[in-house]
Design a protein around this motif. Structure first.
Motif, PDB file in Angstrom:
ATOM      1  N   THR A 127       1.160  -1.151  -0.175  1.00 15.38           N
ATOM      2  CA  THR A 127       0.305   0.308   0.062  1.00 15.38           C
ATOM      3  C   THR A 127       0.821   1.002   0.462  1.00 15.38           C
ATOM      4  N   VAL A 128       0.952   1.918  -1.214  1.00 18.81           N
ATOM      5  CA  VAL A 128       0.805   3.456  -0.706  1.00 18.81           C
ATOM      6  C   VAL A 128       0.861   4.083  -0.285  1.00 18.81           C
ATOM      7  N   VAL A 129       0.961   5.230   0.742  1.00 18.79           N
ATOM      8  CA  VAL A 129       1.015   6.116   1.975  1.00 18.79           C
ATOM      9  C   VAL A 129       1.685   7.314   1.174  1.00 18.79           C
ATOM     10  N   ALA A 130       1.046   8.439   0.876  1.00 14.26           N
ATOM     11  CA  ALA A 130       1.641  10.184   0.862  1.00 14.26           C
ATOM     12  C   ALA A 130       1.455  10.801   2.602  1.00 14.26           C
ATOM     13  N   ILE A 131       2.164  11.109   2.543  1.00 19.16           N
ATOM     14  CA  ILE A 131       1.785  12.026   3.931  1.00 19.16           C
ATOM     15  C   ILE A 131       2.310  13.007   3.997  1.00 19.16           C
ATOM     16  N   SER A 132       1.212  14.320   3.560  1.00 20.41           N
ATOM     17  CA  SER A 132       2.458  15.280   2.835  1.00 20.41           C
ATOM     18  C   SER A 132       1.937  16.920   3.919  1.00 20.41           C
ATOM     19  N   CYS A 133       2.543  17.382   4.644  1.00 17.81           N
ATOM     20  CA  CYS A 133       2.800  17.992   5.715  1.00 17.81           C
ATOM     21  C   CYS A 133       2.632  19.691   4.811  1.00 17.81           C
ATOM     22  N   SER A 134       2.375  20.659   6.328  1.00 11.09           N
ATOM     23  CA  SER A 134       2.250  21.789   6.041  1.00 11.09           C
ATOM     24  C   SER A 134       2.846  22.829   4.542  1.00 11.09           C
ATOM     25  N   ILE A 135       1.708  22.426   3.705  1.00  9.68           N
ATOM     26  CA  ILE A 135       1.451  23.144   2.500  1.00  9.68           C
ATOM     27  C   ILE A 135       1.490  24.346   3.110  1.00  9.68           C
ATOM     28  N   HIS A 136       0.695  24.481   3.825  1.00  5.49           N
ATOM     29  CA  HIS A 136      -0.098  26.619   4.364  1.00  5.49           C
ATOM     30  C   HIS A 136       1.525  26.501   5.422  1.00  5.49           C
ATOM     31  N   SER A 137       2.576  27.091   5.143  1.00  8.40           N
ATOM     32  CA  SER A 137       3.785  26.996   6.112  1.00  8.40           C
ATOM     33  C   SER A 137       3.186  27.495   7.208  1.00  8.40           C
ATOM     34  N   THR A 138       2.049  28.635   7.687  1.00 11.80           N
ATOM     35  CA  THR A 138       1.938  28.961   9.331  1.00 11.80           C
ATOM     36  C   THR A 138       1.705  28.528   9.504  1.00 11.80           C
ATOM     37  N   GLU A 139       0.860  26.825   9.034  1.00  9.82           N
ATOM     38  CA  GLU A 139       0.571  25.501   9.833  1.00  9.82           C
ATOM     39  C   GLU A 139       2.192  25.090   9.416  1.00  9.82           C
ATOM     40  N   ILE A 140       2.777  25.319  10.647  1.00  5.15           N
ATOM     41  CA  ILE A 140       3.878  25.133  10.764  1.00  5.15           C
ATOM     42  C   ILE A 140       4.284  23.956  11.555  1.00  5.15           C
ATOM     43  N   VAL A 141       3.262  23.020  12.226  1.00  6.89           N
ATOM     44  CA  VAL A 141       3.911  22.780  13.329  1.00  6.89           C
ATOM     45  C   VAL A 141       3.772  21.062  12.629  1.00  6.89           C
ATOM     46  N   ALA A 142       3.321  19.991  11.702  1.00  9.42           N
ATOM     47  CA  ALA A 142       3.177  19.359  11.322  1.00  9.42           C
ATOM     48  C   ALA A 142       4.843  19.379   9.962  1.00  9.42           C
ATOM     49  N   SER A 143       4.936  20.104   9.853  1.00 13.95           N
ATOM     50  CA  SER A 143       6.632  20.260   9.163  1.00 13.95           C
ATOM     51  C   SER A 143       7.607  19.599  10.509  1.00 13.95           C
ATOM     52  N   GLN A 144       7.884  20.420  11.526  1.00 16.31           N
ATOM     53  CA  GLN A 144       8.322  20.169  12.608  1.00 16.31           C
ATOM     54  C   GLN A 144       8.704  18.003  12.915  1.00 16.31           C
ATOM     55  N   MET A 145       6.869  18.446  12.672  1.00 17.75           N
ATOM     56  CA  MET A 145       6.355  16.540  13.497  1.00 17.75           C
ATOM     57  C   MET A 145       7.240  15.856  12.682  1.00 17.75           C
ATOM     58  N   SER A 146       7.584  16.262  10.996  1.00 24.02           N
ATOM     59  CA  SER A 146       7.840  14.890  10.255  1.00 24.02           C
ATOM     60  C   SER A 146       8.862  14.336  10.718  1.00 24.02           C
ATOM     61  N   MET A 147       9.610  15.655  10.767  1.00 19.64           N
ATOM     62  CA  MET A 147      11.231  14.731  11.480  1.00 19.64           C
ATOM     63  C   MET A 147      11.104  14.080  12.619  1.00 19.64           C
ATOM     64  N   ASN A 148      10.951  13.786  13.304  1.00 20.36           N
ATOM     65  CA  ASN A 148       9.902  12.914  14.791  1.00 20.36           C
ATOM     66  C   ASN A 148       9.370  11.911  14.092  1.00 20.36           C
ATOM     67  N   GLN A 166       6.407  -3.199   6.929  1.00 23.48           N
ATOM     68  CA  GLN A 166       6.320  -4.243   6.019  1.00 23.48           C
ATOM     69  C   GLN A 166       5.369  -4.564   4.879  1.00 23.48           C
ATOM     70  N   ASN A 167       4.399  -3.806   5.182  1.00 22.47           N
ATOM     71  CA  ASN A 167       3.404  -3.157   4.144  1.00 22.47           C
ATOM     72  C   ASN A 167       2.296  -2.696   3.539  1.00 22.47           C
ATOM     73  N   THR A 168       3.880  -0.918   3.533  1.00 24.57           N
ATOM     74  CA  THR A 168       3.564  -0.147   3.147  1.00 24.57           C
ATOM     75  C   THR A 168       4.808   0.628   2.590  1.00 24.57           C
ATOM     76  N   ILE A 169       3.843   1.708   1.743  1.00 23.94           N
ATOM     77  CA  ILE A 169       5.540   2.194   1.432  1.00 23.94           C
ATOM     78  C   ILE A 169       5.067   4.080   1.408  1.00 23.94           C
ATOM     79  N   LEU A 170       5.644   4.741   2.302  1.00 22.69           N
ATOM     80  CA  LEU A 170       5.489   6.039   3.377  1.00 22.69           C
ATOM     81  C   LEU A 170       6.039   6.944   2.112  1.00 22.69           C
ATOM     82  N   LEU A 171       5.394   8.023   1.039  1.00 19.96           N
ATOM     83  CA  LEU A 171       6.161   8.628   0.465  1.00 19.96           C
ATOM     84  C   LEU A 171       5.763  10.200   1.427  1.00 19.96           C
TER      85      LEU A 171
END
Length: 798
Positions: A127-148, A166-171
């Protein structure tokens, strides 16, 4: 003897277990944590990582972990690296190309030979899953959370994480707006420790689009959306796309699907069910972890196309959106009960202080911080990945089946079989741009190598000859839903209750792309001939569309669009510190069409430094233009607008021979302060009387006026809560284009049409020795309305 064997077994087990634990610890120790690299733990209050730090960490993770591969897929608008982190089990990372090919076949079942191959693909695929963070950059927390999140997946050894890997590929996209991350980080650091800490930047946090960068997912104006679109719909075809956002501070703490009504009819019912299922999984996990204030079935609908999470629906993918309540960027806030009581209720949620089935536990007002936001976002990401891992076969099979059904011929005689874009309609560069947009999204387009005859119901004349060189877009292809959603007319349901209360769409009601771009396209009911490869040439890249320009990319196509101005006027574009998206899109159009211009600032207008042939005021209100940002919220160098003195200077500018061009909202200020004999007849109407939220309307055009050069008698224009003028003195103000006298709605929703029928949509007047041009609508809306761009160019000519 038994005891001896048991002792040996136990000793061996302990040794193996110890070695495994040591190996896991050693493995974790060789992988750097975000804190060890940055010097602080991401999402801690009053810390922020900029794009160089974020990409630096991900690159280090790439070097240290076999579970992570980081790829730069291109450059942003301002030239920064755009990265994607592929995260999966190490053996999957080694075979990414094989898994990509598997997903490409599932996305186009016509490539699969038989059931045996299908069974193998589903058995081996991920299963290919894409998770995208903070396209609106004032909504800043997700971009920081992505590293964690990335560090956790790279180091954890628990069974749940193993199953995910094992079962997914995360983009994982740390931010879909890297330029904005730096804009916000720089502003936050500049204001940290001052009274202005946590305020929004005084510039658009995307160079052109600002917040509208998440409204570009079918138009593909921006480099970032083009890069991700290629990644998704030409290469990887993710089954799940999760878009991580933030919202206002005083409502619910976290909003997730299922979404509110209405759904778009071009979204497969199975996708809607899967969106809801995954949303409820997130909600249940958050509830189990004792997070309060989680709401479903509220605010956001599944009607519109064009968002990061909404575009996937039309590609048979599951689109998830979460919206967390915001802090002040990375600074905590204290939320009071009074603030929450004053919060206007959202669709489906009367109050954040009331329990309901879709909001079963109220969050008690208290301190709210970036750490709170990150904790909910991280758990939501885990929930999505758990579902994707556990039900891998179901997601792959459902994805395949949706694409297979789309690829079959439509047996419904009342439905079109294709859309045709006729050759010889002029404006070839715009037609080519339209076809490029389709190809970039993976839509199959064919060029006709000989004439064909077809039944086109809208022409009402039996079979029509389709000329050589026309483009045919068949509907029997995996991208059927997307084709229908882009070519077809939107008819938003008339959602008005018995009390006259209007239920508005989340974003816009209509967006039919050929109408916006001024292109002739028709639904084809039936092609008379049995067409084959000799009559139809499938286009595989844009070189075939624009051979005469020798283009290779959409960016080059933009660059080759000619400067449409003949007289080379000196153009000034007003830009205040309020970060106007309308100004940004105007700038985008000028840069796209190579129209030279200069930025006009508040200080320029206040000082009368406005020596231009034409000045454009974007669609901003009188308060925004005249008063600007409040001094109590921003440093003095950014506060205040053009002031009353600036208004007087604009009047003198026009009186002395200048030309002032006003878009939509800015017309109100000019009509009032210049005392023009006209008014906006829609201004004081209640929403229950008149409402038109982002729709395409028909204009009747006075073709004798130079402003209408190249236009026919009618044209389509974009109306988004815009204006309609009534002229009191036709000797002083000339009506150039009016809204149609009847049946003005072409796509979307129009309530109370009678109030604008026949009213002026474009006017001009002489003022002193100069001129004023007033657009009641936005002729450059989101850079999508190519059909009305020429109005702007005509207005700029000397």
């Amino acid at each position: 003897m038994i005891r001896h064997h048991f002792y040996n077994f136990y000793s061996t087990f302990c040794l193996v277990f110890a070695l495994l634990c040591f190996a896991n610890i050693a493995h974790a120790q060789t992988i750097s944590s975000p804190q060890s690299v940055l010097g602080f733990h991401p999402t801690t209050d009053k810390t922020i990582a900029d794009w160089r730090q974020i990409t630096g960490y991900f690159q280090k993770l790439d070097r240290e972990s076999e579970r992570v591969e980081v790829r730069e897929i291109g450059k942003t608008t301002l030239g920064k690296p755009f990265i994607v982190a592929f995260i999966s089990a190490s053996e999957n990372i080694k075979n990414l190309e094989n898994y990509k090919r598997t997903n490409q076949k599932l996305a186009d079942p016509r490539q699969i030979r038989d059931d045996a191959e299908l069974k193998k693909l589903i058995g081996q695929g991920k299963t290919v899953v894409a998770i995208s963070c903070s396209i609106h950059s004032t909504e800043i927390v997700a971009s920081q959370m992505s590293m964690n999140l990335a560090y956790e997946l790279a180091t954890a050894t628990d069974e749940e994480t193993k199953e995910i890997l094992q079962n997914t590929i995360l983009l994982l996209i740390p931010s879909a707006n890297p330029d904005g991350i730096d804009i916000v980080a720089n502003w936050y650091r500049k204001t940290l420790g001052t009274p202005f800490e946590g305020s929004s930047p005084t510039e658009l946090y995307h160079h052109y689009a600002g917040h509208d960068n998440n409204r570009d997912w079918f138009m593909l104006n921006l480099p970032e959306t083009r890069l991700v679109t290629k990644l998704f719909w030409q290469e990887w075809f993710p089954q799940v796309v999760y878009d991580v956002h933030q919202m206002g501070q005083n409502g619910a703490r976290f909003v997730i699907p299922p979404f509110f009504d209405p759904p778009n009819p071009n979204i497969p019912p199975l996708i809607l069910r899967e969106v809801g299922l995954m949303g409820y999984k997130i909600a249940a996990d958050l509830q189990a972890a004792r997070f309060a204030g989680v709401a479903t079935n509220t605010t956001f609908d599944t009607w519109w196309h064009g968002g990061f999470r909404s575009a996937p629906y039309y590609h048979n993918s599951i689109g998830i959106l979460s919206e967390a309540a915001s802090a002040n960027l990375m600074s905590p806030v204290v939320i009071t009960r009074e603030k929450m009581q004053q919060t206007r209720g959202a669709r489906g949620l009367a109050s954040p202080l009331e329990t309901a089935t879709n909001h079963p536990q109220v969050w008690q007002p208290q301190k709210w911080s970036a750490g709170d936001i990150a904790a909910m976002e991280r758990l939501a990401c885990r929930s999505v990945l758990q579902m994707a891992a556990k039900f891998r076969r179901d997601y792959l099979r459902n994805f395949y089946e949706l694409n297979r059904v789309n690829s079959q011929e439509n047996s419904n005689a009342n439905q079109p079989t294709a859309y045709v874009i006729l050759a010889g309609q002029g404006r070839e560069e715009i037609v080519s741009r339209f076809v490029e947009i389709l190809l970039a999204q993976g839509v199959e387009v064919y060029r006709m190598t000989r004439e064909l005859h077809a039944s086109i119901p809208s022409m009402q004349r039996g079979e029509t000859e389709i000329p050589l060189g026309s483009f045919l877009v068949p509907l029997d292809q995996p991208q059927r839903n997307n084709v229908e959603a882009l070519f077809g007319k939107q008819t938003y349901p008339n959602r008005v209750d018995e009390r006259g209360n209007v239920d508005p769409p989340y974003d816009v009601a209509g967006w039919t792309l050929p109408l916006q771009m001024g292109i002739e396209s028709y639904a084809v009911a039936r092609i008379a001939e049995s067409s084959n490869e000799r009559e139809l040439e499938r286009l595989t890249d844009i070189n075939q569309v624009r051979q005469n320009l020798n283009l290779k990319t959409a960016k080059e196509a933009f660059a080759k669009l000619p400067n449409p101005l003949r007289s080379n006027p000196r153009v000034g574009l007003y830009k205040g510190f309020t970060a106007s998206m309308d100004e940004g899109w105007t700038r985008f159009v000028f840069d796209t069409f190579q129209v030279p211009f200069q930025t006009v600032t508040d200080a320029d207008v206040r000082a009368g430094n406005i020596n231009y042939d034409a000045i454009i005021l974007p669609a901003d209100s009188e308060n925004t233009i005249v008063n600007g940002l409040k001094a109590e919220n921003y440093p003095k160098e950014y506060a205040g607008g053009i002031t009353e003195q600036g208004v007087e200077n604009l009047k003198k500018y026009v009186e002395n021979g200048g030309k002032l061009i006003c878009f939509d909202d800015s017309c109100e200020m000019v009509i009032k302060t210049f005392n023009l004999p006209m008014k906006n007849v829609l201004k004081d109407l209640k929403r229950s009387e008149f409402y038109c939220p982002g729709s395409i309307l028909q204009l009747d055009v006075d073709r004798t006026n130079p402003l209408t050069k190249s236009f026919g008698k009618q044209t389509a224009a974009y109306f988004i809560n815009s204006s309609a003028f009534e002229i009191a003195d036709v000797n002083k103000v000339k009506s150039v284009a009016t809204y149609a006298n009847s049946n003005a709605l072409l796509s979307g929703w129009l309530l109370g049409e009678k109030y604008l029928n026949g009213k002026t949509a474009l006017a001009e007047t002489v003022y002193g020795r100069g001129k004023i041009v007033l657009f009641a609508f936005r002729p450059q809306h989101r850079g999508q309305t190519f059909g009305t761009f020429p109005f702007i160019f005509n207005a700029l000519e000397k």
